[in-house]
Scaffold this motif. Structure first.
Motif, short mmCIF file in Angstrom:
data_model
loop_
_atom_site.label_atom_id
_atom_site.label_comp_id
_atom_site.label_asym_id
_atom_site.label_seq_id
_atom_site.Cartn_x
_atom_site.Cartn_y
_atom_site.Cartn_z
N TYR A 42 0.82 -1.21 0.00
CA TYR A 42 0.00 0.00 0.00
C TYR A 42 0.85 1.26 0.00
O TYR A 42 0.50 2.25 -0.62
N ARG A 43 2.00 1.23 0.68
CA ARG A 43 2.89 2.38 0.68
C ARG A 43 3.39 2.66 -0.74
O ARG A 43 3.36 3.79 -1.22
N LYS A 44 3.82 1.60 -1.43
CA LYS A 44 4.31 1.76 -2.80
C LYS A 44 3.18 2.15 -3.74
O LYS A 44 3.37 2.95 -4.66
N ALA A 45 1.99 1.60 -3.54
CA ALA A 45 0.84 1.94 -4.39
C ALA A 45 0.48 3.42 -4.23
O ALA A 45 0.20 4.10 -5.23
N LEU A 48 3.15 5.47 -6.04
CA LEU A 48 2.95 5.44 -7.49
C LEU A 48 1.75 6.31 -7.88
O LEU A 48 1.82 7.08 -8.84
N ASN A 49 0.67 6.20 -7.15
CA ASN A 49 -0.52 7.00 -7.44
C ASN A 49 -0.20 8.48 -7.37
O ASN A 49 -0.61 9.26 -8.24
N ASP A 50 0.53 8.90 -6.34
CA ASP A 50 0.89 10.31 -6.20
C ASP A 50 1.78 10.77 -7.36
O ASP A 50 1.62 11.88 -7.87
N LEU A 67 -2.95 -4.61 -5.13
CA LEU A 67 -3.29 -5.99 -5.47
C LEU A 67 -2.59 -6.44 -6.74
O LEU A 67 -2.18 -7.59 -6.87
N THR A 68 -2.44 -5.53 -7.71
CA THR A 68 -1.85 -5.89 -8.99
C THR A 68 -0.34 -5.99 -8.92
O THR A 68 0.26 -6.96 -9.42
N LEU A 69 0.31 -5.02 -8.30
CA LEU A 69 1.77 -4.95 -8.33
C LEU A 69 2.44 -5.48 -7.06
O LEU A 69 3.64 -5.75 -7.09
N GLY A 70 1.70 -5.60 -5.98
CA GLY A 70 2.27 -6.14 -4.74
C GLY A 70 3.40 -5.29 -4.21
O GLY A 70 3.38 -4.07 -4.29
N THR A 71 4.43 -5.93 -3.68
CA THR A 71 5.57 -5.21 -3.14
C THR A 71 6.75 -5.17 -4.10
O THR A 71 7.64 -4.36 -3.95
N ASP A 72 6.75 -6.05 -5.10
CA ASP A 72 7.91 -6.15 -5.98
C ASP A 72 7.62 -5.77 -7.43
O ASP A 72 8.48 -5.91 -8.29
N GLY A 73 6.44 -5.29 -7.73
CA GLY A 73 6.10 -4.88 -9.08
C GLY A 73 5.53 -5.97 -9.95
O GLY A 73 5.12 -5.72 -11.08
#
Length: 145
Positions: A42-45, A48-50, A67-73
């Motif tokens: 969620y932090r990475k999502a 990315l959104n920002d 859900l799509t990219l997880g923690t590793d892309g």
């Protein structure tokens, strides 16, 4: 009843309680590890959104990104510069027709920059190779705002 007989009768209760306690500890550790991974996703999502909103794209649901990219892309970072992946990627930059009507199109640079943002957040070590790939493509300002 003698003390030894009473202890032998309750031994199964003690063993069962210990097994139950160990099982709960293992379940707790697994849940903690999963929650930590979920928080990272969620932090990475959100990051990315920002970044995409700052580039002028519409805001996306961070839950779906996580859900799509997880923690590793996920698949995005799994050898993004391989020949097969590049061929599939170039095929997607087409007019959408099938068979003999399929033609390459001139893509907007902003779309390619959105892909760069994903790679920048999830696998920054592969960003230079991606930039080389997109620099070779002919782009134009084709998206109507």
């Amino acid at each position: 009843m003698s003390p030894t007989r009473m202890a032998s009768q309750h031994r199964w209760i003690y063993i069962g309680a210990i097994v139950l306690l160990v099982g709960m500890m293992i379940a707790g550790l697994l849940t903690y590890t999963q929650q930590k991974a979920t928080n990272e996703a969620y932090r990475k999502a959100n990051q990315l959104n920002d970044a995409l909103v700052a580039k002028g794209f519409a805001a996306r649901n961070p839950h779906n990104i996580a859900l799509t990219l997880g923690t590793d892309g996920g698949a995005v970072c799994d050898r993004p510069n391989s020949d097969l992946r590049q061929g599939l990627w170039l095929t997607q930059l087409a007019n959408g027709a099938g068979g003999p009507g399929m033609r390459p199109v001139i893509v907007d640079r902003r779309i390619l920059e959105a892909g760069a943002e994903v790679i920048k957040v999830y696998c920054p070590d592969k960003l230079a190779d991606y930039q080389e790939q997109i620099d070779d493509l002919k782009t134009a300002d084709v998206i109507n705002d």
